[in-house]
Design a protein around this motif. Structure first.
Motif, PDB file in Angstrom:
ATOM      1  N   ALA B 178       1.489  -1.155  -0.199  1.00  0.00           N
ATOM      2  CA  ALA B 178       0.085  -0.142  -0.079  1.00  0.00           C
ATOM      3  C   ALA B 178       0.508   0.708  -0.073  1.00  0.00           C
ATOM      4  CB  ALA B 178      -0.796   0.432   1.596  1.00  0.00           C
ATOM      5  N   ASP B 182      -3.020   5.340  -0.238  1.00  0.00           N
ATOM      6  CA  ASP B 182      -3.918   4.454   0.841  1.00  0.00           C
ATOM      7  C   ASP B 182      -4.554   4.091   2.075  1.00  0.00           C
ATOM      8  OD1 ASP B 182      -4.257   3.284  -2.482  1.00  0.00           O
ATOM      9  OD2 ASP B 182      -1.661   1.820  -1.602  1.00  0.00           O
ATOM     10  N   TRP B 186      -8.051   5.124   3.580  1.00  0.00           N
ATOM     11  CA  TRP B 186      -8.655   3.807   4.719  1.00  0.00           C
ATOM     12  C   TRP B 186      -8.910   4.515   5.663  1.00  0.00           C
ATOM     13  CZ3 TRP B 186      -3.951  -0.237   3.597  1.00  0.00           C
ATOM     14  CH2 TRP B 186      -3.882  -1.054   2.784  1.00  0.00           C
ATOM     15  N   ARG B 209     -15.713   0.163   0.617  1.00  0.00           N
ATOM     16  CA  ARG B 209     -14.849   0.735   0.294  1.00  0.00           C
ATOM     17  C   ARG B 209     -14.060   0.017   0.865  1.00  0.00           C
ATOM     18  NH1 ARG B 209     -14.643   4.607  -3.804  1.00  0.00           N
ATOM     19  NH2 ARG B 209     -17.098   3.962  -3.702  1.00  0.00           N
ATOM     20  N   SER B 210     -12.938   0.410   1.458  1.00  0.00           N
ATOM     21  CA  SER B 210     -11.750   0.830   1.939  1.00  0.00           C
ATOM     22  C   SER B 210     -11.865   0.066   3.245  1.00  0.00           C
ATOM     23  CB  SER B 210     -11.569   2.147   3.193  1.00  0.00           C
ATOM     24  OG  SER B 210     -11.431   3.173   2.005  1.00  0.00           O
ATOM     25  N   ASP B 212     -13.235  -3.330   2.455  1.00  0.00           N
ATOM     26  CA  ASP B 212     -12.320  -4.420   1.627  1.00  0.00           C
ATOM     27  C   ASP B 212     -11.049  -4.305   0.749  1.00  0.00           C
ATOM     28  OD1 ASP B 212     -14.978  -5.411   2.033  1.00  0.00           O
ATOM     29  OD2 ASP B 212     -15.590  -4.644  -0.471  1.00  0.00           O
ATOM     30  N   GLU B 213     -10.763  -3.165   0.725  1.00  0.00           N
ATOM     31  CA  GLU B 213      -9.608  -2.806   0.542  1.00  0.00           C
ATOM     32  C   GLU B 213      -8.255  -3.187   1.072  1.00  0.00           C
ATOM     33  OE1 GLU B 213     -10.081   1.079  -2.344  1.00  0.00           O
ATOM     34  OE2 GLU B 213      -8.344   0.659  -1.615  1.00  0.00           O
ATOM     35  N   VAL B 214      -8.635  -2.774   2.739  1.00  0.00           N
ATOM     36  CA  VAL B 214      -8.098  -3.645   3.837  1.00  0.00           C
ATOM     37  C   VAL B 214      -7.564  -4.942   3.909  1.00  0.00           C
ATOM     38  CG1 VAL B 214      -7.331  -3.503   5.974  1.00  0.00           C
ATOM     39  CG2 VAL B 214      -8.459  -1.431   4.887  1.00  0.00           C
ATOM     40  N   ASN B 215      -8.555  -4.935   4.410  1.00  0.00           N
ATOM     41  CA  ASN B 215      -8.538  -6.764   3.904  1.00  0.00           C
ATOM     42  C   ASN B 215      -8.028  -7.360   2.991  1.00  0.00           C
ATOM     43  OD1 ASN B 215     -10.686  -6.895   5.770  1.00  0.00           O
ATOM     44  ND2 ASN B 215     -12.692  -8.101   5.140  1.00  0.00           N
ATOM     45  N   THR B 216      -8.094  -7.148   1.809  1.00  0.00           N
ATOM     46  CA  THR B 216      -7.496  -7.874   0.441  1.00  0.00           C
ATOM     47  C   THR B 216      -5.637  -7.751   0.898  1.00  0.00           C
ATOM     48  OG1 THR B 216      -9.512  -7.123  -1.058  1.00  0.00           O
ATOM     49  CG2 THR B 216      -7.189  -8.106  -1.982  1.00  0.00           C
ATOM     50  N   ALA B 217      -5.646  -6.180   0.962  1.00  0.00           N
ATOM     51  CA  ALA B 217      -3.960  -6.321   1.154  1.00  0.00           C
ATOM     52  C   ALA B 217      -3.302  -7.081   2.595  1.00  0.00           C
ATOM     53  CB  ALA B 217      -3.710  -4.483   0.945  1.00  0.00           C
ATOM     54  N   LYS B 256      -8.108  -2.407  11.434  1.00  0.00           N
ATOM     55  CA  LYS B 256      -8.583  -1.013  11.196  1.00  0.00           C
ATOM     56  C   LYS B 256      -8.814  -0.305  11.849  1.00  0.00           C
ATOM     57  CE  LYS B 256     -10.990  -3.726   7.376  1.00  0.00           C
ATOM     58  NZ  LYS B 256     -11.852  -5.094   7.219  1.00  0.00           N
TER      59      LYS B 256
END
Ligand code: FES
Lengths: 105, 423
Positions: B178, B182, B186, B209-210, B212-217, B256
């Motif tokens: 990231a 980012d 987030w 959206r953030s 989900d992005e944090v989960n993926t990262a 998070k």
């Protein structure tokens, strides 16, 4: 029941009787003994529960976590410095007199 | 160490989404003082006169605009912080749970302690000395170069304070996949969710959206650190937890929360302390000539304007606090901003004053939720950013040609701060 005596720099002192398992830090907060802050609630995270213990009293070794935080005390760390939150009445001592430092913050 | 990491998610949907149940708090009891004159607009612009009046007259009022009782005095905040049996952090209907998942910040011990233990010593002084101090210096160089490049008149919050704090946190956590931007996105969008009392669907969409992005990262970094352990927070967590008591859902929520709490606060501390020193030339001189320390400048700064101005608690039983009888289930706003200006503890509390009698402030909270990032904040702000900024940008000051903006009460700090110096 175990008891703890807190001696302040100005020479005054306070003695409190506490339940077993109560830390030196918690006992001070519960009994409104000034001179101990205990910001982090006893997690060895804040170094504001600093006390000096008497020479020659058997107490558990300083753990690595305690040692790290003792490096961050506001008043000088001495050989007999401990974190009040890490020493429990009944478990580590029955009666203890501690000296409070000049300042915790 | 087991051969398989217990935290591989496979896909983001493999983990239960945070449960969220709206909660209707009980009505104030008869005789409760209702501060219906308090508006969120006033608090956001300048909360201090309102808090001063409340401390004086009704220290624990019910504030309809916020849907909470405010705890405004130092002593009462201290009571709340140290009595989690009566004042739980596990607030029902917490928007933070909806926005970020159920993190340790909304748990009480013993559950909280299990989660907190996963952070180990990563955020503590020894690790800072061994690893993070150098990271802070590198971030400083990077964003100080940006300030020089844009030149005098540059807006400081977005060019330095925010990205500096974000980059430091990114590296401490170990989000190699990231960027600082980012992290900022987030953090801000999930914080906006946490404060989305108006239930604005766009705010939720951005927060999600953030989320989900944090989960993926995070999934990606977990897989990486499982093979390549290092000193970062993510690595420490997965190598010291077993997957039973601490689940992937816990880790996601905790991180998070730390993204939400680890950027704006050091950012706001930096700008607040600068404002304090800009306004008090003698104290600035005392810090610069070593009569006062940067650590003192830091502690007084967050005392003066606590970056986390208010945090929630909920009563578990009927209890009297500061003269108000609170029903069981009452929602409280613990107002650190106000407690830190309590005149009964801090004389001339509205002034940034390094000479004041030392008293513990409540900016980091107290009790088991005492800020886990406190040492990280102190070091990046007081050991690195401020001393270097004031030394390397001579005559550092607000740009008189432009307007600076300070705002907020749940979080408070400079949102716009143009600066200049003798170039
Ligand atoms: S209470 Fe924080 S270190 Fe003892």
């Amino acid at each position: 029941m175990p008891s703890i005596t807190y001696r302040r720099v100005d020479g005054t002192s306070a003695t409190v009787v506490v339940d077993e398992g109560t830390s030196i830090m918690r006992a001070a907060l519960q009994n409104d003994v000034a001179g101990i802050v205990g910001e982090c609630g006893g997690q060895a995270m804040c170094a504001t529960c600093h006390v000096y213990v008497p020479e020659g009293v058997e107490l558990p070794e300083v753990s690595d976590d305690e040692d790290e935080m003792l490096e961050c005390t506001t008043s000088d760390r001495l050989d007999n410095s401990r974190l009040g939150c890490q020493l429990l009445a009944g478990r580590d001592f029955d009666e203890l007199t501690v000296d409070l430092p000049e300042s915790q913050v | 160490m087991t051969a398989t990491c217990p935290f591989f998610a496979g896909s983001a949907t493999a983990v239960a989404e945070p449960e969220y149940t709206p909660y209707e708090a009980p009505a104030p009891l008869p005789g409760t003082y209702i501060a219906d004159w308090v508006t969120l607009e006033d608090l956001t612009r300048d909360p201090f006169p309102t808090f001063a009046k409340l401390r004086q007259e009704h220290p624990v009022p019910y504030v309809p605009a916020a849907g909470r009782y405010f705890v405004t005095r130092y002593e009462d905040v201290h009571t709340v912080d140290n009595d989690p049996d009566t004042f739980t952090a596990n607030e029902r209907g917490s928007l933070m749970k909806k926005s970020m998942g159920h993190s340790m910040l909304r748990m009480d011990d013993p559950n909280h302690a299990v989660q907190r233990a996963t952070y180990g010593n990563v955020l503590k002084p020894k690790a800072i000395k061994a690893s993070w101090r150098q990271v802070f210096e590198e971030s400083y160089e990077r964003y100080a170069a940006v300030l020089r490049e844009v030149g005098p008149g540059v807006e400081f919050v977005h060019h330095f304070a925010g990205p500096y704090a974000a980059e430091n946190l990114r590296r401490v956590m170990g989000f190699e996949n990231a960027t600082d931007q980012d992290m900022i996105r987030w953090s801000q969008t999930m914080i906006n969710g946490t404060g989305n009392y108006a239930d604005d669907p766009d705010v939720w969409a951005e927060a999600k959206r953030s989320y989900d992005e944090v989960n993926t990262a995070l999934d990606e970094m977990i897989a990486h650190y499982w093979e390549h352990p290092n000193e970062t927070l993510i690595s420490n967590i997965i190598h010291t937890s077993n997957g039973d008591e601490v689940t992937l859902a816990n880790i996601r929520a905790n991180l998070k929360m730390s993204i939400g709490g680890g950027i704006n606060e050091p950012r706001d501390a930096i700008t607040t302390i600068m404002m304090g020193l800009f306004g008090e030339p003698e104290q600035r001189a005392a810090v610069l000539d070593g009569t006062r320390t940067w650590k003192e400048a830091f502690e007084e700064g967050v005392r003066w304007i606590a970056p986390i101005g208010m945090y929630p608690r909920q009563t578990t039983r009927e209890v009297e606090l500061g003269g108000t009888v609170l029903p069981a289930g009452a929602k409280l706003g613990v107002v650190a901003l106000s407690a830190n200006r309590d005149e009964s503890v801090f004389a001339n509390a509205d002034r940034y004053d390094l000479g004041r009698e030392k008293q513990p402030h409540l900016a980091f909270g107290g009790g088991v939720h005492f800020c886990a990032g406190a040492w990280l904040a102190r070091s990046q702000v007081a050991d690195v950013a401020l001393p270097r900024l004031f030394a390397e940008f001579p005559g550092l000051r607000l740009d008189p040609e432009q307007q600076a903006v300070e705002t907020g009460w749940v979080f408070r700090g400079m949102t716009h701060m143009p600066i200049t110096w003798d170039a």
